[in-house]
Design an enzyme around this catalytic site. Sequence first.
Site, PDB file in Angstrom:
ATOM      1  N   PHE A 152      -4.742   3.906  14.272  1.00 28.92           N
ATOM      2  CA  PHE A 152      -5.069   4.936  12.884  1.00 28.92           C
ATOM      3  C   PHE A 152      -6.526   4.841  12.329  1.00 28.92           C
ATOM      4  O   PHE A 152      -6.512   3.648  11.854  1.00 28.92           O
ATOM      5  CB  PHE A 152      -3.709   5.175  12.403  1.00 28.92           C
ATOM      6  N   ASP A 166      -4.565  -5.446   4.587  1.00 33.00           N
ATOM      7  CA  ASP A 166      -5.919  -6.270   5.341  1.00 33.00           C
ATOM      8  C   ASP A 166      -6.171  -7.950   4.556  1.00 33.00           C
ATOM      9  O   ASP A 166      -7.018  -8.856   5.445  1.00 33.00           O
ATOM     10  CB  ASP A 166      -7.487  -5.235   5.176  1.00 33.00           C
ATOM     11  N   ASN A 182       0.817  -1.551  -0.378  1.00 35.34           N
ATOM     12  CA  ASN A 182      -0.279  -0.115  -0.368  1.00 35.34           C
ATOM     13  C   ASN A 182       1.246   1.319  -0.168  1.00 35.34           C
ATOM     14  O   ASN A 182       2.053   0.851   0.384  1.00 35.34           O
ATOM     15  CB  ASN A 182      -1.295   0.033   1.640  1.00 35.34           C
ATOM     16  N   LYS A 234     -14.284   2.093  14.636  1.00 39.51           N
ATOM     17  CA  LYS A 234     -12.547   1.171  15.034  1.00 39.51           C
ATOM     18  C   LYS A 234     -12.165   1.141  16.193  1.00 39.51           C
ATOM     19  O   LYS A 234     -11.695   0.522  16.737  1.00 39.51           O
ATOM     20  CB  LYS A 234     -12.042   2.001  13.925  1.00 39.51           C
ATOM     21  N   LYS A 245       9.191 -18.325  -9.856  1.00 35.80           N
ATOM     22  CA  LYS A 245       8.238 -17.112  -9.960  1.00 35.80           C
ATOM     23  C   LYS A 245       7.125 -17.418 -10.646  1.00 35.80           C
ATOM     24  O   LYS A 245       7.600 -18.266 -12.059  1.00 35.80           O
ATOM     25  CB  LYS A 245       9.587 -16.240 -10.458  1.00 35.80           C
TER      26      LYS A 245
END
Length: 402
Positions: free
Chosen positions: A320, A278, A209, A334, A288
Site C-alpha cells: 500500500f 518507519d 499512527n 515504492k 515509566k
Amino acid sequence: MMRDRTVLLGVTGSIAAYKAVDLASRLAQDGAKVDVVMTNCATEFVTPLTFRSITHCQVVTDMFAASEEHDIEHIALAERADVVVIAPATANIMAKLAVGIADDMLCCATLATKAPIILAPAMNVHMWEKAITQENLTKLRARGFKIVEPSYGALACGEVGKGRLADVEDILTAIRQILDRKSDLIGKHVIVTAGGTQEPIDPVRLICNRSSGKMGYALAEAARERGAKVTLITAPTTLPPPADVEMIEVQTALQMREAVLRTVPEADALIMAAAVADYRPATAAKSKLKKEEFPLMQLELIRNPDIISEVRGNLIKVGFAAESENVVGNATVKLKNKGLHLIVANNIAEAGSGFGVDTNKVILVDSKGKVEDLPLLPKSEVAHKILDKVSALLSPAIGASG
Ligand code: CTP
C-alpha cells in the site's frame, strides 16, 4: 445475478418492517425467488398478504401450519436459500440467534441453513447501544453473520441516534456481494497485515499512527469469503475479529516482521495493508519516564526494517502507498523498490479516503505499469477489487512458473 437465486427474507417485529416490503419488491423485480418468513410480531406491522402479493410466493408465519410444498417446511426453506436476509432484525432475534434458540419458524430456518446470513438490525438507539446487544453482535459477526449496520437519524420512538434500518440499497448491495461471491481463492493461503504498529517509549507511552485497520480487516474477510485460508497479522485495533481467520496479534514493527517472515513460506500471497512505523525509539525505558527528570525530552529514533522488502519467494506481494502528492509516481517507485507485484495507492488528502473511514478511493498500479483508477467505494468492495488482481496473478499460468 439474482435470477434463479432464492433469497429467504426474514421479517421481525419493528416499525421498519414496512421497508422490507420494498426490499422484497426489489429482489423480486431483479428476478429472485423470495421466500418470506415473518415472526408473529412482524405480522402486527405488515400483513403476510402484502409480501405474498409482491413475491407471488408463500409467506410463512406459523411453525405448524401445513406446508403446500414440503413436509418439514423449515428445513426445506433453509436448504433452498442461497442467502438468508433478516431485515429488519430486532434486538430479540439477534439475542436468540446468538445463543441458538429455535422457537419459531425464522429461528429454526436460520439455524438449519448452510447459506450465508445477513442481518440488518433496526431498533431504538439505547437498545442498540446496550452492552448485551453489542455482545450479541460481536458473537454473530464472529460466527460469520454479515451485518448491515443501522444508520443514524430520527427513530420512530422520537429519539435521534443509531438504529434506523440501513437503506434498502445498502442491503441489496450486501445481498448482491454475497450472491456474486467468487470462490477463486480456494486452496490458496493469503496473509494480510493490518493496523498501525505501536512502538513503545516506556511501559505507558508509545509512538503510533492513525491507521484503523479497516482496510486490512476487509481484505482478510473478503479473502476468506472467496475460499482462501487467511492469516491476519494485526497490530492493535478496535475492530471485531473476522470469522474463520487465523489471527496473530502483534504490537511492534519487529514483532510484525517476525510473524510475517515466519508465516510467508507457506503462503501464496502477502498483502501488507498495515501501516508499519518507519521508526522506533532506540531504547524503550523499562520503567515509566518521570517528567521531573526530563525538563527536555529528546527521543532517539532508529529505522525499522522494511518488512515487505525482506520477503522473498514465489508469492504475490501487494503493498500500500498512502500519498499526498504525485500519487502514481510515488507509488510506482515504492512498487519497484520493494519488489511488489501490485501496489494500492491512495491520496490521503481526498475526501472519503484515508484513515478511519469506511470508504476508500484507490489507484491500483501493477508491475507492468498498468494503472487502474477506482471510484470511491466501501472498503469491502475495494478489498474484492484488490483480490480480483491477486487472483489473476495467482492464475495457473503464473503459478506454473514455481
Ligand atoms: N511497509 C513495510 N515495512 C515497513 C514500512 C512499510 O512492509 N517498515 C509496507 C507497508 O505495509 C506498505 C508499503 O510497505 O504496504 C508502503 O508503506 P509506506 O509506509 O507508504 O512506504 P514507505 O516506504 O515507508 O514510504 P514513506 O513513508 O516514505 O512514504
